[in-house]
Design a protein around this motif. Structure first.
Motif, short mmCIF file in Angstrom:
data_model
loop_
_atom_site.label_atom_id
_atom_site.label_comp_id
_atom_site.label_asym_id
_atom_site.label_seq_id
_atom_site.Cartn_x
_atom_site.Cartn_y
_atom_site.Cartn_z
N ILE A 1 0.94 -1.26 0.04
CA ILE A 1 0.12 -0.03 0.11
C ILE A 1 1.20 1.23 -0.10
N PHE A 2 0.92 1.90 -0.66
CA PHE A 2 1.79 3.41 -0.84
C PHE A 2 0.77 4.28 -0.42
N MET A 3 0.92 5.16 0.37
CA MET A 3 -0.35 6.44 1.12
C MET A 3 0.54 7.81 0.46
N PHE B 1 5.72 9.48 -1.63
CA PHE B 1 6.34 10.41 -2.63
C PHE B 1 6.69 11.13 -2.47
N ASP B 2 8.12 11.33 -2.40
CA ASP B 2 8.77 12.79 -2.36
C ASP B 2 8.09 13.62 -4.07
N CYS B 3 8.91 15.32 -3.96
CA CYS B 3 8.03 15.75 -5.45
C CYS B 3 9.07 16.32 -5.92
N THR B 4 10.04 16.27 -4.50
CA THR B 4 11.62 18.15 -5.55
C THR B 4 12.05 16.50 -6.29
N ASP B 5 11.91 15.30 -6.34
CA ASP B 5 12.85 14.47 -6.95
C ASP B 5 11.90 13.59 -8.08
N ILE B 6 11.46 14.21 -8.99
CA ILE B 6 10.35 13.16 -9.74
C ILE B 6 11.19 12.24 -10.13
N GLN B 7 12.38 12.22 -10.51
CA GLN B 7 12.35 11.06 -11.44
C GLN B 7 13.01 10.37 -10.99
N GLU C 1 -4.95 7.87 -1.53
CA GLU C 1 -4.33 9.33 -1.26
C GLU C 1 -3.60 9.70 -2.71
N ILE C 2 -4.54 9.27 -3.83
CA ILE C 2 -3.60 10.12 -5.17
C ILE C 2 -3.98 11.41 -5.57
N HIS C 3 -4.67 12.45 -4.57
CA HIS C 3 -5.57 13.14 -4.20
C HIS C 3 -4.64 14.33 -4.73
N GLU C 4 -3.18 13.33 -3.61
CA GLU C 4 -2.10 14.27 -2.64
C GLU C 4 -0.89 14.08 -3.10
N MET C 5 -0.55 13.43 -4.51
CA MET C 5 -0.18 12.67 -5.06
C MET C 5 1.09 14.13 -6.07
N CYS C 6 2.08 14.35 -6.61
CA CYS C 6 2.59 14.64 -7.50
C CYS C 6 2.00 13.92 -8.86
N PRO C 7 1.40 15.27 -10.16
CA PRO C 7 1.02 14.54 -11.26
C PRO C 7 2.68 13.83 -11.75
N SER C 8 2.87 13.45 -12.75
CA SER C 8 3.30 12.35 -13.11
C SER C 8 4.13 11.36 -12.42
N VAL C 9 3.47 11.28 -10.96
CA VAL C 9 4.49 10.48 -10.78
C VAL C 9 4.00 8.78 -10.78
N TYR D 1 -8.36 12.93 -14.54
CA TYR D 1 -7.32 13.42 -15.17
C TYR D 1 -7.01 14.78 -14.96
N SER D 2 -7.41 15.84 -14.12
CA SER D 2 -7.37 17.04 -13.55
C SER D 2 -6.82 17.23 -12.41
N THR D 3 -6.86 15.80 -11.49
CA THR D 3 -5.84 16.49 -10.58
C THR D 3 -5.04 15.81 -9.84
N GLY D 4 -4.11 15.76 -9.03
CA GLY D 4 -3.47 14.70 -8.59
C GLY D 4 -2.74 13.88 -8.47
N GLY D 5 -2.04 12.56 -9.05
CA GLY D 5 -1.63 11.90 -9.82
C GLY D 5 -1.80 11.40 -10.99
N PHE D 6 -2.89 10.78 -11.19
CA PHE D 6 -3.21 11.75 -12.71
C PHE D 6 -2.98 12.28 -13.38
N GLU D 7 -3.57 13.53 -13.04
CA GLU D 7 -2.91 14.95 -14.03
C GLU D 7 -1.86 14.47 -15.24
#
Length: 225
Positions: free
Chosen positions: A18-20, A25-31, A57-65, A131-137
């Motif tokens: 389970i990923f939360m 997920f660190d947004c400072t270094d996406i790669q 909680e994918i709504h709190e994830m960085c886009p593109s992760v 598609y408009s927000t969060g990890g799946f933006e």
């Protein structure tokens, strides 16, 4: 429930991950974050092709992760020599909650009962808002239709909330709470979408976790006076 059905140890199985949201997920270094995610999922599925991978909680994830695992969700026989087709990926989010409630209210107005609604009533809403927000933006995963099912969490009505309260009382050994105890528990729940339409619970059953033990202790103290 899915984990309990698939694995002897249920959610505690080593083949459940389970990923939360922000936690994992660190947004400072996406790669770098994407590389770590790819390696973790690969290792899990190498050890068990029928692994269960949950992203909460994918709504709190960085886009593109989540684009990092897009090849694993696609219809390839293997990705880097690993077959992901028997693995289960679940994505959980609060995205689209208001839109789902609004659409359900419209269906009610058309004479459609809650137990008559189907996934297709809500799939376009969930897909569009995800598609408009969060990890799946702007995610290729959604754009290329790689998610099999969009399942709505429908808002609770009063009779659902009452069942939640009863279940919580029973979990604490109180199988027949008094009307006063039930009223006390239900007092923490408000209903909407407006005061004139108190149809759906604005807050869910989680509030009972703390409220009901307090009510039990309060009534126990009364009986001891």
């Amino acid at each position: 429930m899915i984990a309990e059905s698939l694995y002897e140890k249920g959610i505690h199985s080593r083949f459940v991950k389970i990923f939360m949201g922000k936690k994992d997920f660190d947004c400072t270094d996406i790669q770098n974050t994407q590389m770590k995610l790819i390696q973790e999922v690969k290792l899990l599925v190498m050890n068990c092709p029928t692994s269960l991978i949950v992203f909460d909680e994918i709504h709190e994830m960085c886009p593109s992760v989540l684009d990092a695992i897009k090849p694993m969700l696609d219809h390839h026989q293997t990705v880097d020599g690993i077959d992901f087709r028997d693995s289960v990926f679940i994505f959980i989010s609060n995205i689209g909650g208001k839109e789902i409630a609004s659409n359900l209210l419209e269906l009610y107005g058309q004479g459609v009962n809650r137990n008559e609604v189907d996934f297709h009533h809500f799939e376009p809403i969930i897909r569009r808002t995800a598609y408009s927000t969060g990890g799946f933006e702007k995610s290729a995963t959604i754009a290329q239709h790689l998610i099999d099912h969009y399942i709505p969490f429908l808002p609770l009505e009063q009779h659902h909330v009452e069942k939640c309260a009863l279940a919580e009382f029973q979990a604490h050994g109180i199988y027949h709470p008094t009307e006063e105890m039930m009223a006390d528990a239900l007092s923490v729940i408000t209903y909407g979408p407006t005061e004139d339409q108190p149809i759906f619970a604005n807050n869910g059953c989680k509030r009972f976790t703390k409220q009901i033990p307090y009510i039990i202790q309060k009534n126990k103290a009364k009986s001891e006076l």
